[in-house]
Scaffold this active site. Structure first.
Site, PDB file in Angstrom:
ATOM      1  N   ASP A  87      93.553  48.268 117.734  1.00 58.23           N
ATOM      2  CA  ASP A  87      93.886  49.698 117.744  1.00 58.23           C
ATOM      3  C   ASP A  87      92.940  50.557 118.590  1.00 58.23           C
ATOM      4  O   ASP A  87      93.114  51.774 118.653  1.00 58.23           O
ATOM      5  CB  ASP A  87      93.920  50.236 116.306  1.00 58.23           C
ATOM      6  CG  ASP A  87      92.625  49.988 115.554  1.00 58.23           C
ATOM      7  OD1 ASP A  87      91.854  49.094 115.960  1.00 58.23           O
ATOM      8  OD2 ASP A  87      92.377  50.693 114.565  1.00 58.23           O
ATOM      9  N   GLU A 123      79.348  43.878 111.795  1.00 58.15           N
ATOM     10  CA  GLU A 123      78.681  43.830 113.110  1.00 58.15           C
ATOM     11  C   GLU A 123      77.210  43.453 112.920  1.00 58.15           C
ATOM     12  O   GLU A 123      76.692  42.569 113.598  1.00 58.15           O
ATOM     13  CB  GLU A 123      78.749  45.191 113.811  1.00 58.15           C
ATOM     14  CG  GLU A 123      80.146  45.705 114.102  1.00 58.15           C
ATOM     15  CD  GLU A 123      80.762  46.519 112.973  1.00 58.15           C
ATOM     16  OE1 GLU A 123      80.234  46.482 111.834  1.00 58.15           O
ATOM     17  OE2 GLU A 123      81.785  47.192 113.231  1.00 58.15           O
TER      18      GLU A 123
HETATM   19  C1  UGA Z   1      86.229  49.490 111.712  1.00 57.13           C
HETATM   20  C2  UGA Z   1      85.601  48.631 112.802  1.00 57.13           C
HETATM   21  O1  UGA Z   1      85.995  49.101 114.084  1.00 57.13           O
HETATM   22  C3  UGA Z   1      86.088  47.217 112.603  1.00 57.13           C
HETATM   23  O2  UGA Z   1      85.653  46.419 113.647  1.00 57.13           O
HETATM   24  C4  UGA Z   1      85.607  46.728 111.255  1.00 57.13           C
HETATM   25  O3  UGA Z   1      86.069  45.434 111.045  1.00 57.13           O
HETATM   26  C5  UGA Z   1      86.130  47.655 110.180  1.00 57.13           C
HETATM   27  O4  UGA Z   1      85.819  49.014 110.469  1.00 57.13           O
HETATM   28  C6  UGA Z   1      85.511  47.302 108.846  1.00 57.13           C
HETATM   29  O5  UGA Z   1      84.309  47.559 108.720  1.00 57.13           O
HETATM   30  O6  UGA Z   1      86.204  46.826 107.944  1.00 57.13           O
HETATM   31  P1  UGA Z   1      88.716  50.180 111.258  1.00 57.13           P
HETATM   32  O7  UGA Z   1      89.342  50.949 112.352  1.00 57.13           O
HETATM   33  O8  UGA Z   1      88.209  50.925 110.098  1.00 57.13           O
HETATM   34  O9  UGA Z   1      87.590  49.308 111.876  1.00 57.13           O
HETATM   35  O10 UGA Z   1      89.637  48.990 110.738  1.00 57.13           O
HETATM   36  P2  UGA Z   1      91.023  48.461 111.275  1.00 57.13           P
HETATM   37  O11 UGA Z   1      91.268  48.904 112.650  1.00 57.13           O
HETATM   38  O12 UGA Z   1      92.039  48.739 110.253  1.00 57.13           O
HETATM   39  O13 UGA Z   1      90.782  46.881 111.279  1.00 57.13           O
HETATM   40  C7  UGA Z   1      89.917  46.231 112.181  1.00 57.13           C
HETATM   41  C8  UGA Z   1      90.645  45.032 112.795  1.00 57.13           C
HETATM   42  O14 UGA Z   1      90.970  44.109 111.768  1.00 57.13           O
HETATM   43  C9  UGA Z   1      91.926  45.408 113.496  1.00 57.13           C
HETATM   44  O15 UGA Z   1      92.041  44.683 114.686  1.00 57.13           O
HETATM   45  C10 UGA Z   1      93.005  45.036 112.507  1.00 57.13           C
HETATM   46  O16 UGA Z   1      94.205  44.633 113.136  1.00 57.13           O
HETATM   47  C11 UGA Z   1      92.374  43.892 111.742  1.00 57.13           C
HETATM   48  N1  UGA Z   1      92.788  43.833 110.324  1.00 57.13           N
HETATM   49  C12 UGA Z   1      92.794  44.952 109.541  1.00 57.13           C
HETATM   50  C13 UGA Z   1      93.181  42.637 109.758  1.00 57.13           C
HETATM   51  O17 UGA Z   1      93.201  41.609 110.454  1.00 57.13           O
HETATM   52  N2  UGA Z   1      93.565  42.582 108.440  1.00 57.13           N
HETATM   53  C14 UGA Z   1      93.591  43.689 107.645  1.00 57.13           C
HETATM   54  O18 UGA Z   1      93.966  43.585 106.457  1.00 57.13           O
HETATM   55  C15 UGA Z   1      93.185  44.903 108.234  1.00 57.13           C
HETATM   56 MN    MN Z   2      90.474  50.373 113.862  1.00 59.01          MN
END
Ligand code: UGA
Ligand code: MN
Length: 453
Positions: free
Chosen positions: A309, A392
């Site tokens: 995203d 991270e």
């Molecule tokens: C932020 C950070 O940018 C992420 O790198 C980090 O993993 C996350 O916080 C965290 O600390 O949990 P954020 O924008 O809040 O990310 O989270 P998402 O964009 O919803 O998810 C991060 C990535 O994991 C995305 O590529 C998403 O597709 C993936 N994801 C999300 C999954 O594979 N499974 C899930 O249930 C949710």
């Molecule tokens: Mn994100």
């Protein structure tokens, strides 16, 4: 007698007059024609792009010397375009052809195949309609392209043949380049509108982009946007890893259509985290699966975790490609500070700027660092912890020993923002489809493309 003499004189006069008018008209016509020609757009064979003249503004543009000017997209057409695309296909180490059966078409020496599979993967704006459609045909012929793909990575490609074909590519490029300054002059004022386009003259180190993804209404849109960003990057393998138990044909179809070399794998989040009411470790099992893949299949190059995203300026990929151990740079739209960034004082890393430090040694965002694959091999136990907020930090700590002085500072020594932590608005799932009412309509097809959670 007198009458006939005066008649002759009158005839002579009128002949003279007609001649004068004829000559004058011809002159006017010629002038007008010249003017018209000067206003005509130049044909593709006459116009080629000029070399980039700007001096390199800072040390962060390290890759620049490796790049040679390429044709401009707005003037490419016909045979010229196809030839360039073929040339480009030869430079690439692995294209979409390495992950599906179009490889055989390409390897058999079919110009159309190599143009469509490799060329289209890089020059999205250059690709001709027929190139794209032939790509589509190829894909539809190769029925085995969905679900988990085969493995082919840069490191497995023999070096010698690559070098040879690269040389050929340079030779082929020579002609357009020498013509280019002439074209530049001809273009005059319009020249400033022409964007530079580059092609590698020597093969750059491979990039491995690890992208966690998961099923939701926005998934295909996110992957499409990121995929077309990555399409501008040479020698890249996109590891798309879904938080799921099995692959989704819709995702595979989207990846096939984009045409970036990819591997589509799955790595479900462990059950224990799925049902928690607290913050979940999002994308962690996916990223660790990506690390396992690289340990098994890659020997050189650089890895980068690119969430599906976020927003990425392609320049950051060219900069991170040469990372020796770990490189870092700012990420916009992170926390209330609006940016998460290393702090550089007197040319040295001196802490981190972020709205939430939380006792982290490395308070950086996932989009703000890259790691060398060789360095990863030297740290066989490095992995990402299932610890929300500390993913991270945990991963970077697991790379120890790592000196601050060994961290390379990219994006103009962290003075620029080339990556953003954008977040997509959540969309409600599509309402149920009335199959009876819309039977035998296009909606029956569209309905199958909807990703419901
Ligand atoms: C932020 C950070 O940018 C992420 O790198 C980090 O993993 C996350 O916080 C965290 O600390 O949990 P954020 O924008 O809040 O990310 O989270 P998402 O964009 O919803 O998810 C991060 C990535 O994991 C995305 O590529 C998403 O597709 C993936 N994801 C999300 C999954 O594979 N499974 C899930 O249930 C949710
Ligand atoms: Mn994100």
């Amino acid at each position: 007698m007198t009458g006939s003499l005066s008649n002759k004189m009158a005839l002579g006069k009128s002949i003279k007059m007609y001649l004068t008018i004829f000559v004058a008209t011809t002159c006017i016509y010629m002038v007008l024609y010249q003017y018209h020609v000067s206003r005509q757009p130049l044909t593709a064979n006459e116009v080629v792009k000029h070399p980039e003249k700007t001096s390199l503004p800072s040390s962060s543009y390290i890759a620049s010397y490796l790049w040679a000017p390429m044709l401009n997209s707005s003037v490419i057409n016909g045979t010229m375009g196809v030839e360039q695309i073929q040339v480009h296909g030869q430079v690439r180490v692995h294209g979409p052809n390495t992950t599906d059966s179009s490889a055989s078409a390409s390897a058999s020496g079919s110009a159309a195949a190599s143009a469509s599979s490799s060329g289209a993967s890089v020059y999205s704006t250059v690709s001709l309609p027929q190139t794209l459609s032939s790509n589509g045909n190829l894909k539809s012929i190769s029925s085995t392209t969905t679900t988990t793909t085969t493995t082919t990575v840069a490191a497995t490609v023999p070096t010698t043949p690559t070098t040879t074909t690269t040389t050929t590519a340079i030779d082929k490029l020579k002609t357009p380049i020498t013509q280019s300054s002439h074209a530049h002059k001809l273009l005059g004022k319009a020249a400033h509108k022409i964007r530079s386009r580059f092609v590698a003259v020597s093969e750059p180190p491979p990039l491995y982009i690890i992208t966690p993804t998961y099923r939701r209404p926005e998934q295909l849109a996110e992957l499409t946007r990121l995929g077309y960003t990555l399409k501008h990057v040479l020698n890249l393998l996109w590891l798309v890893i879904e938080d799921a138990n099995k692959t989704n044909p819709l995702v595979a179809h989207t990846l096939d259509r984009i045409g970036v070399p990819y591997e589509y794998l799955v790595a479900p989040m462990p059950e224990q985290y799925k049902h928690t009411k607290k913050a979940k470790p999002r994308g962690v099992s996916n990223r660790n699966r990506g690390l396992d893949y690289l340990r098994a299949n890659a020997s050189e190059g650089v890895l980068y975790f690119a969430d599906d995203d976020n927003t990425y300026d392609v320049n950051i990929f060219e900069q991170m490609r040469y990372t020796k151990k770990v490189s870092m740079w700012p990420v916009g739209l992170v926390t209330k500070t609006g940016v998460s960034s290393p702090i550089i004082r007197e040319g040295k890393l001196d802490g981190y700027y972020d709205g939430w430090i939380g006792g982290r040694k490395y308070p950086v965002d996932m989009a703000g660092f890259a790691v060398s694959v060789k360095f990863l091999h030297e740290r066989p136990n490095a992995k990402m912890p299932f610890k929300p907020g500390y993913e991270e930090d945990g991963f970077l700590r697991s790379l120890a020993p790592l000196q601050n002085s060994e961290i390379e500072l990219l994006a103009d020594e962290c003075r620029d923002i080339l990556t953003w932590h954008t977040q997509t608005k959540k969309n409600p799932p599509a309402q149920p489809f009335n199959a009876t009412r819309y039977a035998n309509t296009n909606l029956a097809f569209i309905e199958k493309l909807l990703v419901r959670p």
